[in-house]
Scaffold this motif. Structure first.
Motif, mmCIF file in Angstrom:
data_model
loop_
_atom_site.group_PDB
_atom_site.id
_atom_site.type_symbol
_atom_site.label_atom_id
_atom_site.label_comp_id
_atom_site.label_asym_id
_atom_site.label_seq_id
_atom_site.Cartn_x
_atom_site.Cartn_y
_atom_site.Cartn_z
ATOM 1 N N MET A 109 70.566 -45.019 85.340
ATOM 2 C CA MET A 109 69.140 -45.297 85.236
ATOM 3 C C MET A 109 68.889 -46.775 85.030
ATOM 4 N N LYS A 110 69.767 -47.455 84.253
ATOM 5 C CA LYS A 110 69.601 -48.889 84.028
ATOM 6 C C LYS A 110 69.732 -49.659 85.336
ATOM 7 N N GLU A 111 70.705 -49.266 86.178
ATOM 8 C CA GLU A 111 70.886 -49.952 87.449
ATOM 9 C C GLU A 111 69.689 -49.758 88.364
ATOM 10 N N LEU A 112 69.104 -48.568 88.347
ATOM 11 C CA LEU A 112 67.944 -48.316 89.187
ATOM 12 C C LEU A 112 66.743 -49.149 88.736
ATOM 13 N N VAL A 113 66.528 -49.221 87.413
ATOM 14 C CA VAL A 113 65.399 -50.009 86.908
ATOM 15 C C VAL A 113 65.601 -51.488 87.203
ATOM 16 N N ASP A 114 66.832 -51.976 87.047
ATOM 17 C CA ASP A 114 67.106 -53.378 87.351
ATOM 18 C C ASP A 114 66.855 -53.678 88.826
ATOM 19 N N ALA A 115 67.189 -52.729 89.691
ATOM 20 C CA ALA A 115 66.991 -52.936 91.130
ATOM 21 C C ALA A 115 65.518 -52.989 91.498
ATOM 22 N N THR A 116 64.651 -52.273 90.728
ATOM 23 C CA THR A 116 63.225 -52.287 91.033
ATOM 24 C C THR A 116 62.548 -53.546 90.530
ATOM 25 N N GLY A 117 63.135 -54.178 89.498
ATOM 26 C CA GLY A 117 62.524 -55.381 88.949
ATOM 27 C C GLY A 117 61.303 -55.123 88.099
ATOM 28 N N LEU A 118 61.120 -53.893 87.630
ATOM 29 C CA LEU A 118 59.956 -53.554 86.803
ATOM 30 C C LEU A 118 60.092 -54.183 85.419
ATOM 31 N N THR A 119 58.947 -54.622 84.876
ATOM 32 C CA THR A 119 58.924 -55.211 83.543
ATOM 33 C C THR A 119 57.783 -54.608 82.746
ATOM 34 N N ASP A 120 57.861 -54.785 81.437
ATOM 35 C CA ASP A 120 56.786 -54.282 80.586
ATOM 36 C C ASP A 120 55.680 -55.313 80.473
ATOM 37 N N ALA A 121 54.717 -55.089 79.565
ATOM 38 C CA ALA A 121 53.576 -55.988 79.420
ATOM 39 C C ALA A 121 53.990 -57.380 78.986
ATOM 40 N N ASP A 122 55.129 -57.503 78.315
ATOM 41 C CA ASP A 122 55.615 -58.812 77.850
ATOM 42 C C ASP A 122 56.536 -59.475 78.859
ATOM 43 N N GLY A 123 56.711 -58.853 80.008
ATOM 44 C CA GLY A 123 57.585 -59.425 81.018
ATOM 45 C C GLY A 123 59.050 -59.118 80.834
ATOM 46 N N GLN A 124 59.375 -58.227 79.882
ATOM 47 C CA GLN A 124 60.764 -57.859 79.632
ATOM 48 C C GLN A 124 61.169 -56.709 80.546
ATOM 49 N N PRO A 125 62.439 -56.665 80.949
ATOM 50 C CA PRO A 125 62.887 -55.562 81.817
ATOM 51 C C PRO A 125 62.694 -54.213 81.138
ATOM 52 N N LEU A 126 62.301 -53.233 81.933
ATOM 53 C CA LEU A 126 62.108 -51.890 81.403
ATOM 54 C C LEU A 126 63.440 -51.166 81.284
ATOM 55 N N TYR A 127 63.559 -50.369 80.222
ATOM 56 C CA TYR A 127 64.751 -49.553 80.039
ATOM 57 C C TYR A 127 64.317 -48.134 79.673
ATOM 58 N N PHE A 128 64.910 -47.168 80.314
ATOM 59 C CA PHE A 128 64.577 -45.772 80.067
ATOM 60 C C PHE A 128 65.764 -45.054 79.440
ATOM 61 N N LEU A 129 65.444 -44.158 78.541
ATOM 62 C CA LEU A 129 66.439 -43.269 77.960
ATOM 63 C C LEU A 129 66.214 -41.860 78.514
ATOM 64 N N PRO A 130 67.248 -41.006 78.522
ATOM 65 C CA PRO A 130 67.051 -39.644 79.033
ATOM 66 C C PRO A 130 65.890 -38.908 78.362
ATOM 67 N N HIS A 131 65.660 -39.188 77.071
ATOM 68 C CA HIS A 131 64.584 -38.507 76.366
ATOM 69 C C HIS A 131 63.214 -38.896 76.907
#
Length: 219
Positions: free
Chosen positions: A1-23
């Motif tokens: 999941m981390k690799e997929l999010v990094d490939a999309t380049g999505l960031t949060d409101a502060d410009g930080q990379p998004l990270y998802f947990l299974p939960h």
């Protein structure tokens, strides 16, 4: 999941990379399901939550959204059912419905037959398995048993074999009702077991002199 999010380049409101947990996927599922019409209590069962407040906390779902989703679910369910089930009953139908419960009241208690069904035992209530005897009518039931016993004696004396046979069936049913009352009384009675006592067991202290006379010493 981390690799997929990094490939999309999505960031949060502060410009930080998004990270998802299974939960987080459970939260996404709950949010999408409720906003698309799934009743919250169904989502609660699917997610295995003990309290529905936990399910609602998975997303800031406003109460009105939850209410609208539940109403939409009910509307879809009703659309699949016959429309005559949701019409307003007539005055005659309502009176018939109320009268059913009035006719369930009998001398010994209350009849438990379903609505819209007739008496299948020709109003021989003492034999009916759905008769629920009122405990206050126990004396009346005992009188019925005594009366049946006398009538059986008379039928046997006069040779009314068929009459005696029917009376014995009624007597057995009446005694069965008495047994049901006894069973209900035992279930509603609290039995105090008290603390067990063992007066026959007495403490005895073995002294050194007694052990010496017995030829052994305490270990």
């Amino acid at each position: 999941m981390k690799e997929l999010v990094d490939a999309t380049g999505l960031t949060d409101a502060d410009g930080q990379p998004l990270y998802f947990l299974p939960h987080d996927l459970r939260r996404i599922f709950a949010t999408e399901a409720i906003l698309n019409g799934m009743p919250p209590h169904i989502a609660q069962l699917l997610l295995g939550h003990k309290h529905i407040a936990t399910t609602m906390g998975y997303k800031a779902v406003y109460p009105q959204e939850a209410i609208n989703g539940h109403r939409a679910f009910i509307a879809r369910r009703r659309a699949l059912r016959p429309s005559e089930e949701y019409r307003t009953p007539t005055d005659a139908e309502w009176e018939e419905f109320l009268g059913h419960f009035e006719r369930r009241k009998v001398a010994l208690g209350e009849c438990g037959r379903a609505y819209g069904t007739s008496c299948q035992h020709e109003h021989s209530c003492i034999r009916c398995p759905v008769l629920r005897v009122d405990p206050a009518q126990r004396g009346r039931l005992e009188q019925i048993c005594d009366n049946l016993t006398l009538r059986i004696t008379e039928a046997d004396r006069e040779g009314w074999i068929g009459e005696a046979e029917g009376l014995r069936v009624s007597l057995a049913a009446a005694k069965g009702k008495l047994a049901q009352l006894d069973h209900r009384d035992r279930q509603s009675t609290t039995v105090f077991l008290n603390v067990p006592k063992f007066p026959e067991i007495a403490g005895h202290i073995v002294t050194l002199a007694e052990s010496a006379r017995a030829g052994s010493f305490p270990s």
